[in-house]
Design a protein around this motif. Sequence first.
Motif, mmCIF file in Angstrom:
data_model
loop_
_atom_site.group_PDB
_atom_site.id
_atom_site.type_symbol
_atom_site.label_atom_id
_atom_site.label_comp_id
_atom_site.label_asym_id
_atom_site.label_seq_id
_atom_site.Cartn_x
_atom_site.Cartn_y
_atom_site.Cartn_z
ATOM 1 N N LYS A 99 0.851 -1.190 0.000
ATOM 2 C CA LYS A 99 0.000 0.000 0.000
ATOM 3 C C LYS A 99 0.890 1.244 0.000
ATOM 4 C CE LYS A 99 -3.860 -0.404 2.113
ATOM 5 N NZ LYS A 99 -4.782 -0.357 0.944
ATOM 6 N N GLU A 100 0.577 2.177 -0.894
ATOM 7 C CA GLU A 100 1.395 3.374 -1.033
ATOM 8 C C GLU A 100 0.955 4.482 -0.073
ATOM 9 O OE1 GLU A 100 1.567 4.778 -5.018
ATOM 10 O OE2 GLU A 100 2.437 2.918 -5.830
ATOM 11 N N PHE A 101 1.753 5.513 -0.039
ATOM 12 C CA PHE A 101 1.475 6.697 0.763
ATOM 13 C C PHE A 101 0.307 7.477 0.152
ATOM 14 C CE2 PHE A 101 2.179 11.265 1.464
ATOM 15 C CZ PHE A 101 2.314 11.316 2.841
ATOM 16 N N TYR A 102 -0.586 7.972 1.005
ATOM 17 C CA TYR A 102 -1.734 8.752 0.526
ATOM 18 C C TYR A 102 -1.265 10.168 0.191
ATOM 19 C CZ TYR A 102 -6.361 10.892 0.270
ATOM 20 O OH TYR A 102 -7.487 11.565 -0.159
ATOM 21 N N ASP A 103 -1.318 10.502 -1.101
ATOM 22 C CA ASP A 103 -0.866 11.806 -1.580
ATOM 23 C C ASP A 103 -2.079 12.704 -1.816
ATOM 24 O OD1 ASP A 103 0.333 13.983 -2.731
ATOM 25 O OD2 ASP A 103 1.405 12.871 -4.288
ATOM 26 N N VAL A 104 -2.141 13.813 -1.102
ATOM 27 C CA VAL A 104 -3.295 14.719 -1.243
ATOM 28 C C VAL A 104 -3.351 15.328 -2.638
ATOM 29 C CG1 VAL A 104 -3.422 15.284 1.205
ATOM 30 C CG2 VAL A 104 -1.920 16.616 -0.287
ATOM 31 N N GLY A 143 2.318 6.139 5.280
ATOM 32 C CA GLY A 143 3.638 5.605 4.969
ATOM 33 C C GLY A 143 3.563 4.642 3.806
ATOM 34 N N ILE A 144 4.587 3.785 3.695
ATOM 35 C CA ILE A 144 4.630 2.751 2.659
ATOM 36 C C ILE A 144 4.634 1.392 3.357
ATOM 37 C CG2 ILE A 144 5.966 1.737 0.776
ATOM 38 C CD1 ILE A 144 4.911 4.390 -0.008
ATOM 39 N N ASP A 145 3.791 0.472 2.877
ATOM 40 C CA ASP A 145 3.762 -0.880 3.424
ATOM 41 C C ASP A 145 4.549 -1.802 2.496
ATOM 42 O OD1 ASP A 145 2.133 -0.227 5.641
ATOM 43 O OD2 ASP A 145 0.380 -0.225 4.335
ATOM 44 N N TYR A 146 5.707 -2.286 2.991
ATOM 45 C CA TYR A 146 6.584 -3.168 2.214
ATOM 46 C C TYR A 146 6.423 -4.614 2.657
ATOM 47 C CZ TYR A 146 9.251 0.836 0.395
ATOM 48 O OH TYR A 146 9.646 1.987 -0.231
ATOM 49 N N ALA A 186 -2.410 -6.726 4.369
ATOM 50 C CA ALA A 186 -1.027 -6.626 3.884
ATOM 51 C C ALA A 186 -0.205 -7.844 4.269
ATOM 52 C CB ALA A 186 -0.376 -5.361 4.423
ATOM 53 N N GLY A 187 -0.698 -8.662 5.192
ATOM 54 C CA GLY A 187 0.048 -9.835 5.621
ATOM 55 C C GLY A 187 1.311 -9.451 6.375
ATOM 56 N N THR A 188 2.359 -10.247 6.217
ATOM 57 C CA THR A 188 3.643 -9.946 6.858
ATOM 58 C C THR A 188 4.308 -8.790 6.113
ATOM 59 O OG1 THR A 188 3.934 -12.248 7.545
ATOM 60 C CG2 THR A 188 5.900 -10.861 7.506
ATOM 61 N N HIS A 189 4.492 -7.687 6.811
ATOM 62 C CA HIS A 189 5.026 -6.493 6.155
ATOM 63 C C HIS A 189 5.667 -5.569 7.189
ATOM 64 C CE1 HIS A 189 1.220 -4.975 7.749
ATOM 65 N NE2 HIS A 189 1.652 -3.732 7.543
ATOM 66 N N VAL A 190 6.182 -4.455 6.726
ATOM 67 C CA VAL A 190 6.654 -3.385 7.600
ATOM 68 C C VAL A 190 6.042 -2.083 7.097
ATOM 69 C CG1 VAL A 190 8.790 -3.078 6.246
ATOM 70 C CG2 VAL A 190 8.651 -2.133 8.555
ATOM 71 N N HIS A 191 5.477 -1.333 8.004
ATOM 72 C CA HIS A 191 4.917 -0.021 7.670
ATOM 73 C C HIS A 191 6.017 1.013 7.938
ATOM 74 C CE1 HIS A 191 1.953 3.179 7.204
ATOM 75 N NE2 HIS A 191 2.483 3.740 8.282
#
Length: 285
Positions: free
Chosen positions: A99-104, A127-130, A205-210
């Motif tokens: 999931k990407e960063f929410y850009d206004v 943030g970014i979810d990797y 997102a499952g196993t990830h890092v925010h």
Amino acid sequence: MMTEVMKMREEENKRSSQSKVKSIMKKRWFLPAVYIFSAAVLLTGILVYQASDNEFTQDPSENKQNITSENNEPSIEVNNSLETFTIPMSEAESAVIKKEFYDVDGDTKQQEASLVVYNNTYQPNTGIDYAMKDGKGFDVTASMSGKVKSVQEDALLGNLVVVEHDKGIETHYSSIKDIKVKEGDNLKQGETFAKGGTSAINEEAGTHVHFEVRKDNVAVNPLEYLDKPISSLKAEKKEADTKAKDSADQEKEETTENQDDAGNETSEDSNENQESNPNQEPGNE
């Protein structure tokens, strides 16, 4: 008689020594040898002087890497100007963005994809979810060298580690487990300090890092700063502060001008009323 003989022998020895010296001085190699010896002595003196001078005038900053902390571990220079922000994963080449960063300022489609749905509410992703392409676990690494500001256990976010890199500039890592650092620890760029985990707020997102990048506690798009030094973020921060100050000053000037104009209009209206009723006494209608 004996004394005279001894004097004669001394004079003969003296003449013999002088003769040998003069003979040596006449040799072709004598002068070059003298020059080489003198140069060697002079060079040795210069080297000894420089060595002793450097010992007392050495810049203390050159010894930063030799300073140790209380736990005998080398201290880390937090803001390394040569470092650039990196993806916080040990196998970054196999990373995917969940999931990407929410850009206004982004388009509608991008904004919709960047919303986090939790408990029937929609929240913008800060943030970014990797994650890994194969969905497997991975090591979480420091995006840039810094000092651990806080470590929080949070079931909703999946735990949180905040690393400070400069005044007001931080990176946040959540949805992680097996945390190996504590508040006050120093982290080197690329150093493993946790593993990818899950969070209640973004289960899909499952196993990830925010991963978040923040300046003055305001989240910015991490993708805009990957492979860039911290100075780029500091420069934008300074520019934003300058613009905010200029905007506030301009607004203040406009308010003052409007107040002055309003005061002048009131004064002019009063003068006109007085001219139209020259016999009217002040305070009487």
